[in-house]
Design a protein around this motif. Structure first.
Motif, PDB file in Angstrom:
ATOM      1  N   PRO A 117       0.801  -1.229   0.000  1.00 20.28           N
ATOM      2  CA  PRO A 117       0.000   0.000   0.000  1.00 20.28           C
ATOM      3  C   PRO A 117       0.834   1.281   0.000  1.00 20.28           C
ATOM      4  O   PRO A 117       2.010   1.263   0.396  1.00 20.28           O
ATOM      5  N   THR A 118       0.229   2.361  -0.448  1.00 20.03           N
ATOM      6  CA  THR A 118       0.719   3.751  -0.375  1.00 20.03           C
ATOM      7  C   THR A 118       2.032   4.010  -1.117  1.00 20.03           C
ATOM      8  O   THR A 118       2.691   5.008  -0.866  1.00 20.03           O
ATOM      9  N   ILE A 119       2.427   3.132  -2.041  1.00 19.17           N
ATOM     10  CA  ILE A 119       3.698   3.286  -2.746  1.00 19.17           C
ATOM     11  C   ILE A 119       3.520   4.219  -3.945  1.00 19.17           C
ATOM     12  O   ILE A 119       2.613   4.055  -4.759  1.00 19.17           O
ATOM     13  N   ILE A 120       4.441   5.191  -4.059  1.00 17.96           N
ATOM     14  CA  ILE A 120       4.384   6.144  -5.157  1.00 17.96           C
ATOM     15  C   ILE A 120       5.574   5.998  -6.102  1.00 17.96           C
ATOM     16  O   ILE A 120       5.600   6.565  -7.186  1.00 17.96           O
ATOM     17  N   CYS A 157      11.042   4.757 -10.420  1.00 15.82           N
ATOM     18  CA  CYS A 157      10.123   4.243 -11.436  1.00 15.82           C
ATOM     19  C   CYS A 157       8.723   4.080 -10.867  1.00 15.82           C
ATOM     20  O   CYS A 157       8.543   3.939  -9.654  1.00 15.82           O
ATOM     21  N   ASP A 158       7.732   4.072 -11.767  1.00 18.91           N
ATOM     22  CA  ASP A 158       6.390   3.695 -11.363  1.00 18.91           C
ATOM     23  C   ASP A 158       6.201   2.197 -11.599  1.00 18.91           C
ATOM     24  O   ASP A 158       7.142   1.491 -11.974  1.00 18.91           O
ATOM     25  N   ALA A 159       4.988   1.709 -11.402  1.00 23.80           N
ATOM     26  CA  ALA A 159       4.733   0.270 -11.489  1.00 23.80           C
ATOM     27  C   ALA A 159       4.859  -0.265 -12.905  1.00 23.80           C
ATOM     28  O   ALA A 159       4.979  -1.478 -13.100  1.00 23.80           O
ATOM     29  N   ASN A 160       4.879   0.612 -13.891  1.00 22.97           N
ATOM     30  CA  ASN A 160       5.011   0.206 -15.289  1.00 22.97           C
ATOM     31  C   ASN A 160       6.431   0.402 -15.817  1.00 22.97           C
ATOM     32  O   ASN A 160       6.644   0.417 -17.028  1.00 22.97           O
ATOM     33  N   ILE A 202       4.888   6.923  -0.069  1.00 20.72           N
ATOM     34  CA  ILE A 202       6.230   6.465   0.287  1.00 20.72           C
ATOM     35  C   ILE A 202       6.920   5.821  -0.912  1.00 20.72           C
ATOM     36  O   ILE A 202       6.287   5.401  -1.871  1.00 20.72           O
ATOM     37  N   LEU A 203       8.242   5.757  -0.802  1.00 16.35           N
ATOM     38  CA  LEU A 203       9.087   5.101  -1.789  1.00 16.35           C
ATOM     39  C   LEU A 203       9.497   3.723  -1.281  1.00 16.35           C
ATOM     40  O   LEU A 203       9.518   3.476  -0.075  1.00 16.35           O
ATOM     41  N   LEU A 204       9.846   2.858  -2.205  1.00 15.19           N
ATOM     42  CA  LEU A 204      10.429   1.559  -1.859  1.00 15.19           C
ATOM     43  C   LEU A 204      11.895   1.566  -2.265  1.00 15.19           C
ATOM     44  O   LEU A 204      12.227   1.890  -3.406  1.00 15.19           O
ATOM     45  N   LEU A 215      10.433   6.254   3.154  1.00 16.21           N
ATOM     46  CA  LEU A 215      11.150   5.289   2.321  1.00 16.21           C
ATOM     47  C   LEU A 215      11.182   3.951   3.055  1.00 16.21           C
ATOM     48  O   LEU A 215      11.826   3.821   4.098  1.00 16.21           O
ATOM     49  N   ALA A 216      10.468   2.973   2.511  1.00 17.70           N
ATOM     50  CA  ALA A 216      10.380   1.649   3.135  1.00 17.70           C
ATOM     51  C   ALA A 216      11.445   0.732   2.555  1.00 17.70           C
ATOM     52  O   ALA A 216      11.600   0.629   1.339  1.00 17.70           O
ATOM     53  N   THR A 217      12.173   0.059   3.446  1.00 19.71           N
ATOM     54  CA  THR A 217      13.234  -0.862   3.048  1.00 19.71           C
ATOM     55  C   THR A 217      12.865  -2.285   3.462  1.00 19.71           C
ATOM     56  O   THR A 217      11.935  -2.490   4.236  1.00 19.71           O
ATOM     57  N   PRO A 218      13.592  -3.288   2.955  1.00 20.02           N
ATOM     58  CA  PRO A 218      13.310  -4.670   3.379  1.00 20.02           C
ATOM     59  C   PRO A 218      13.625  -4.856   4.856  1.00 20.02           C
ATOM     60  O   PRO A 218      14.400  -4.100   5.446  1.00 20.02           O
ATOM     61  N   LEU A 219      13.037  -5.889   5.448  1.00 18.70           N
ATOM     62  CA  LEU A 219      13.390  -6.248   6.815  1.00 18.70           C
ATOM     63  C   LEU A 219      14.808  -6.800   6.836  1.00 18.70           C
ATOM     64  O   LEU A 219      15.297  -7.328   5.842  1.00 18.70           O
ATOM     65  N   ARG A 220      15.473  -6.661   7.954  1.00 22.24           N
ATOM     66  CA  ARG A 220      16.834  -7.199   8.077  1.00 22.24           C
ATOM     67  C   ARG A 220      16.817  -8.712   7.889  1.00 22.24           C
ATOM     68  O   ARG A 220      15.830  -9.382   8.186  1.00 22.24           O
TER      69      ARG A 220
END
Length: 344
Positions: A117-120, A157-160, A202-204, A215-220
């Motif tokens: 969710p909420t990813i831009i 980038c976007d989802a495309n 938010i960004l990934l 900015l969301a990152t992977p879990l450790r």
């Protein structure tokens, strides 16, 4: 252009004839005809094709000149001019979503990928290989751990797999997070420009970034066996969703081999223009539905795979465990994925 069939043309210039014609309508008026020393007149379209031929091969100017039957000097003068014209289109073709409708549609497209969710946007840095750096620049700053010169280019980038933002000016030794923290995009997120009605955007990013409030990152990677169902869902969704920027890197560099073979220009500014110009062309191809990327030769494919492997090794070495708390990552995990896992 009529000399080649559509497939032959695309293999040599990496774009379809229709896309090249569209590009000509955008910048052709700003490209004055050039009369060579031999009396041959190069039109604006000729200049575009010469530049695209370089993007498709990263060959020496003499090789490109022989292909088109002009002098090496003509090619050397043409490529910077055309690249600058194409790069100047960035504000038209490369931009973050700004109004409510664009932001909401961008988020929905990302959510459809893997339920994140909420990813831009998905952010990453990618190394664009250059042969060397001339002038007064500190060459060691551009030198990567794999012993080649590079520009570390930030892409969102976007989802495309369409480019939303690009920063192409940092030496290859500079870390992704440093580039982001010093970017205009960071300031825009810091100022809440993309938030709407208390809904955050938010960004990934990968493990090379600290998890900011946007900015969301992977879990450790520690304690993988002890993860909760919600943590497993988050990690899988993050990886699948952020993969879009990896897919962009593959599409971009395979369409324009100059980005991984290595560019050689006297002025660094020309190299930076080419990087931005090819990103603009990538987005134009999305608009014109020019999505078929011509195959590389067997030798080119092997060299491309080697370049990708080398960059991956470099990036893995530059991604130590982050010390900063995963603020937004934990928020998404607790407010969304724990609720979803509980419902299941």
């Amino acid at each position: 252009m009529d000399t080649f069939t559509d497939n032959e043309f695309r293999r040599r210039f990496r774009l379809s004839k229709n896309t090249v014609q569209y590009l000509y309508t955008l910048i052709g008026d700003g490209l004055e005809p050039l009369v060579t020393r031999t009396g041959f007149t190069l039109s604006g379209l000729d200049k575009i094709l010469i530049t695209l031929r370089y993007y498709a091969s990263a060959s020496y100017n003499l090789v490109t000149a022989d292909f088109y039957g002009v002098s090496e000097t003509s090619v050397r003068n043409i490529i910077p001019v055309v690249s600058d014209k194409i790069a100047a289109l960035r504000e038209r073709f490369i931009r973050m979503p700004t109004d409510d409708l664009e932001i909401d549609e961008t988020k929905r497209a990302f959510f459809r990928v893997a339920g994140m969710p909420t990813i831009i946007g998905a952010i990453d840095g990618t190394l664009v290989k250059i042969q060397e750096v001339g002038g007064a620049y500190n060459k060691t700053m551009f030198f990567c751990r794999k012993q080649f010169y590079a520009i570390n280019t930030q892409i969102v980038c976007d989802a495309n797999a369409k480019v939303l933002d690009i920063v192409a000016r940092w030496p290859g030794s500079i870390h992704d997070e440093t580039i982001f923290l010093n970017s205009l995009l960071f300031e825009r997120f810091l100022n809440g420009e993309f938030n709407r009605q208390n809904r955050q955007s938010i960004l990934l990013g990968d493990g090379g970034y600290s998890s900011e409030t946007f900015l969301a990152t992977p879990l450790r990677e520690t304690n993988q066996q002890n993860r909760t169902p919600a943590e497993v869902m988050y990690q899988r969704a993050h990886i699948a969703t952020r993969n879009v920027v990896e897919r962009f890197n593959g599409q971009w560099k395979k369409r324009f081999p100059c980005l991984w073979i290595g560019m050689r220009f006297r002025k660094l500014e020309t190299t930076l223009d080419v990087i931005v110009a090819t990103a603009v062309l990538h987005n134009i191809c999305k608009i014109t539905n020019d999505i078929i990327i011509p195959p590389l030769s067997r030798d080119e494919e092997a060299r491309y795979n080697e370049a990708v492997y080398e960059e991956t090794q470099i990036r893995n070495a530059q991604h130590p465990a982050r010390r900063a708390p995963h603020t937004i990552s934990n928020l998404v995990l607790k407010q969304y994925f724990e609720r979803i896992a509980g419902d299941n």
